[in-house]
Design a protein around this motif. Structure first.
Motif, PDB file in Angstrom:
ATOM      1  N   HIS A 190       0.845  -1.204   0.000  1.00 22.11           N
ATOM      2  CA  HIS A 190       0.000   0.000   0.000  1.00 22.11           C
ATOM      3  C   HIS A 190       0.875   1.247   0.000  1.00 22.11           C
ATOM      4  O   HIS A 190       0.658   2.185  -0.773  1.00 22.11           O
ATOM      5  CB  HIS A 190      -0.915  -0.030   1.223  1.00 22.11           C
ATOM      6  CG  HIS A 190      -1.890   1.100   1.285  1.00 22.11           C
ATOM      7  ND1 HIS A 190      -2.863   1.211   2.245  1.00 22.11           N
ATOM      8  CD2 HIS A 190      -2.038   2.209   0.513  1.00 22.11           C
ATOM      9  CE1 HIS A 190      -3.564   2.309   2.053  1.00 22.11           C
ATOM     10  NE2 HIS A 190      -3.087   2.935   1.011  1.00 22.11           N
ATOM     11  N   ALA A 191       1.875   1.256   0.872  1.00 22.79           N
ATOM     12  CA  ALA A 191       2.775   2.406   0.965  1.00 22.79           C
ATOM     13  C   ALA A 191       3.553   2.599  -0.341  1.00 22.79           C
ATOM     14  O   ALA A 191       3.757   3.738  -0.799  1.00 22.79           O
ATOM     15  CB  ALA A 191       3.744   2.210   2.133  1.00 22.79           C
ATOM     16  N   LYS A 194       1.134   4.012  -3.064  1.00 26.62           N
ATOM     17  CA  LYS A 194       0.857   5.426  -2.794  1.00 26.62           C
ATOM     18  C   LYS A 194       2.079   6.288  -3.106  1.00 26.62           C
ATOM     19  O   LYS A 194       1.961   7.390  -3.668  1.00 26.62           O
ATOM     20  CB  LYS A 194       0.437   5.614  -1.339  1.00 26.62           C
ATOM     21  CG  LYS A 194      -0.023   7.034  -1.013  1.00 26.62           C
ATOM     22  CD  LYS A 194      -0.518   7.144   0.411  1.00 26.62           C
ATOM     23  CE  LYS A 194      -1.111   8.530   0.674  1.00 26.62           C
ATOM     24  NZ  LYS A 194      -0.159   9.633   0.388  1.00 26.62           N
ATOM     25  N   HIS A 195       3.261   5.810  -2.744  1.00 24.78           N
ATOM     26  CA  HIS A 195       4.497   6.558  -3.003  1.00 24.78           C
ATOM     27  C   HIS A 195       4.668   6.797  -4.501  1.00 24.78           C
ATOM     28  O   HIS A 195       5.032   7.910  -4.922  1.00 24.78           O
ATOM     29  CB  HIS A 195       5.689   5.782  -2.454  1.00 24.78           C
ATOM     30  CG  HIS A 195       7.014   6.396  -2.783  1.00 24.78           C
ATOM     31  ND1 HIS A 195       7.477   7.541  -2.158  1.00 24.78           N
ATOM     32  CD2 HIS A 195       7.974   6.043  -3.692  1.00 24.78           C
ATOM     33  CE1 HIS A 195       8.656   7.858  -2.658  1.00 24.78           C
ATOM     34  NE2 HIS A 195       8.977   6.978  -3.592  1.00 24.78           N
ATOM     35  N   ASP A 198       1.794   9.118  -5.910  1.00 24.16           N
ATOM     36  CA  ASP A 198       1.910  10.496  -5.415  1.00 24.16           C
ATOM     37  C   ASP A 198       2.813  11.349  -6.302  1.00 24.16           C
ATOM     38  O   ASP A 198       2.807  12.586  -6.208  1.00 24.16           O
ATOM     39  CB  ASP A 198       2.457  10.502  -3.985  1.00 24.16           C
ATOM     40  CG  ASP A 198       1.375  10.250  -2.947  1.00 24.16           C
ATOM     41  OD1 ASP A 198       0.187  10.251  -3.320  1.00 24.16           O
ATOM     42  OD2 ASP A 198       1.711  10.040  -1.770  1.00 24.16           O
ATOM     43  N   LEU A 203      -3.853  12.791  -8.884  1.00 26.63           N
ATOM     44  CA  LEU A 203      -3.761  11.865  -7.760  1.00 26.63           C
ATOM     45  C   LEU A 203      -5.105  11.212  -7.454  1.00 26.63           C
ATOM     46  O   LEU A 203      -6.163  11.830  -7.604  1.00 26.63           O
ATOM     47  CB  LEU A 203      -3.274  12.601  -6.512  1.00 26.63           C
ATOM     48  CG  LEU A 203      -1.948  13.351  -6.625  1.00 26.63           C
ATOM     49  CD1 LEU A 203      -1.599  13.998  -5.283  1.00 26.63           C
ATOM     50  CD2 LEU A 203      -0.823  12.428  -7.077  1.00 26.63           C
ATOM     51  N   TYR A 207      -7.629   5.285  -0.989  1.00 27.36           N
ATOM     52  CA  TYR A 207      -7.262   3.885  -1.206  1.00 27.36           C
ATOM     53  C   TYR A 207      -8.152   2.986  -0.353  1.00 27.36           C
ATOM     54  O   TYR A 207      -8.461   3.327   0.797  1.00 27.36           O
ATOM     55  CB  TYR A 207      -5.796   3.643  -0.830  1.00 27.36           C
ATOM     56  CG  TYR A 207      -4.808   4.386  -1.698  1.00 27.36           C
ATOM     57  CD1 TYR A 207      -4.138   3.736  -2.732  1.00 27.36           C
ATOM     58  CD2 TYR A 207      -4.548   5.742  -1.489  1.00 27.36           C
ATOM     59  CE1 TYR A 207      -3.224   4.413  -3.535  1.00 27.36           C
ATOM     60  CE2 TYR A 207      -3.640   6.435  -2.289  1.00 27.36           C
ATOM     61  CZ  TYR A 207      -2.985   5.760  -3.302  1.00 27.36           C
ATOM     62  OH  TYR A 207      -2.089   6.436  -4.098  1.00 27.36           O
TER      63      TYR A 207
END
Length: 258
Positions: A190-191, A194-195, A198, A203, A207
């Motif tokens: 997930h991180a 998103k990274h 982003d 955007l 999530y």
């Protein structure tokens, strides 16, 4: 806003991301949707109604303008841009045009009110591909909220087992830590997603992680609530919450909260 009749969603993502299953759960159905051409006519293919054909959901058989409707909940209408990651430049441009036109359509009933972009965890080694980056960099979604759906999260169990075994744990000991390792992996991916997103021009608004969607009793409350929370118009929020029929408490909670 009082004249809005249906909540319209564009579902996107690579093939085999579990899109159809999610729509079935949202509409509390196990049936395939009926498919219409936008003018109320059922879509036919070689004399057979396409909505009964599984082939429709395979790459090359869809039209993003077609409307997918489930008999169990006529308040939702879906559009499918299935398998677009393998499509031609022309198909991508058609998708972009559809998003822009439907996000700003003069009639609110014709607008796409939300986009659900599915990324399957079955391919965690390629969670963000060139296709995802192309969409979020080039497709103007300023006027429609995009939710990223992390789908098929249950598939991380095998990856969790493999990592635990690599750490030297015995089978019995590993069994006790599988759930914890799955959560760790999901948070990690997930991180990462998103990274990467982003960095893009347009955007996503949020999530959502979805698990056990293959079960008929799967709960889609978090998807509905999260989508409602990113809507800019209160009328659309109310429409979405009232259209979902699986969680009466959500309707009550939202009515009281508002």
């Amino acid at each position: 806003m009082k004249n809005i009749k249906r909540f319209r969603v564009l579902v996107m993502g690579r093939a085999n991301a579990g899109k159809t299953t999610i729509l079935q759960r949202v509409c509390n159905s196990t049936d395939k949707p009926k498919i219409f051409d936008g003018r109320g006519n059922k879509v036919h293919s070689y004399g057979v109604e396409t909505y009964v054909e599984t082939e429709y959901f395979k790459r090359g058989y869809h039209d993003i303008k077609h409307e997918l409707v489930f008999r169990s909940n006529l308040g939702f209408v879906f559009h499918d841009s299935c398998g677009f990651e393998a499509g031609s430049a022309e198909q991508f441009e058609q998708m972009k045009e559809f998003v822009v036109d439907r996000a700003t359509a003069g009639s609110v009933n014709e607008r796409v009110h939300a986009i659900w972009f599915c990324i399957p965890m079955t391919e965690s080694h390629r969670t963000v591909t060139a296709a995802e980056l192309k969409f979020f960099n080039e497709c103007d979604t300023k006027h429609v909220p995009v939710m990223v759906l992390l789908t098929k999260c249950d598939s991380l169990e095998l990856e969790a087992i493999e990592e635990l075994e690599d750490e030297g744990l015995e089978i019995e000991e590993a069994q006790e830590k599988i759930a914890e390792k799955e959560r760790e992996l999901l948070e990690r991916w997930h991180a990462h997603i998103k990274h990467e997103l982003d960095k893009c021009r347009y955007l996503p608004r949020g999530y959502v992680t979805l698990q056990k969607m293959h079960q008929e009793s799967a709960d889609c409350t978090v998807l509905i609530q999260s989508t409602a929370n990113v809507m800019n118009e209160e009328g659309l929020q109310r429409l979405l919450i009232s259209t979902q029929q699986s969680n009466i408490l959500l309707c009550v909670h939202y009515a009281v909260w508002k």
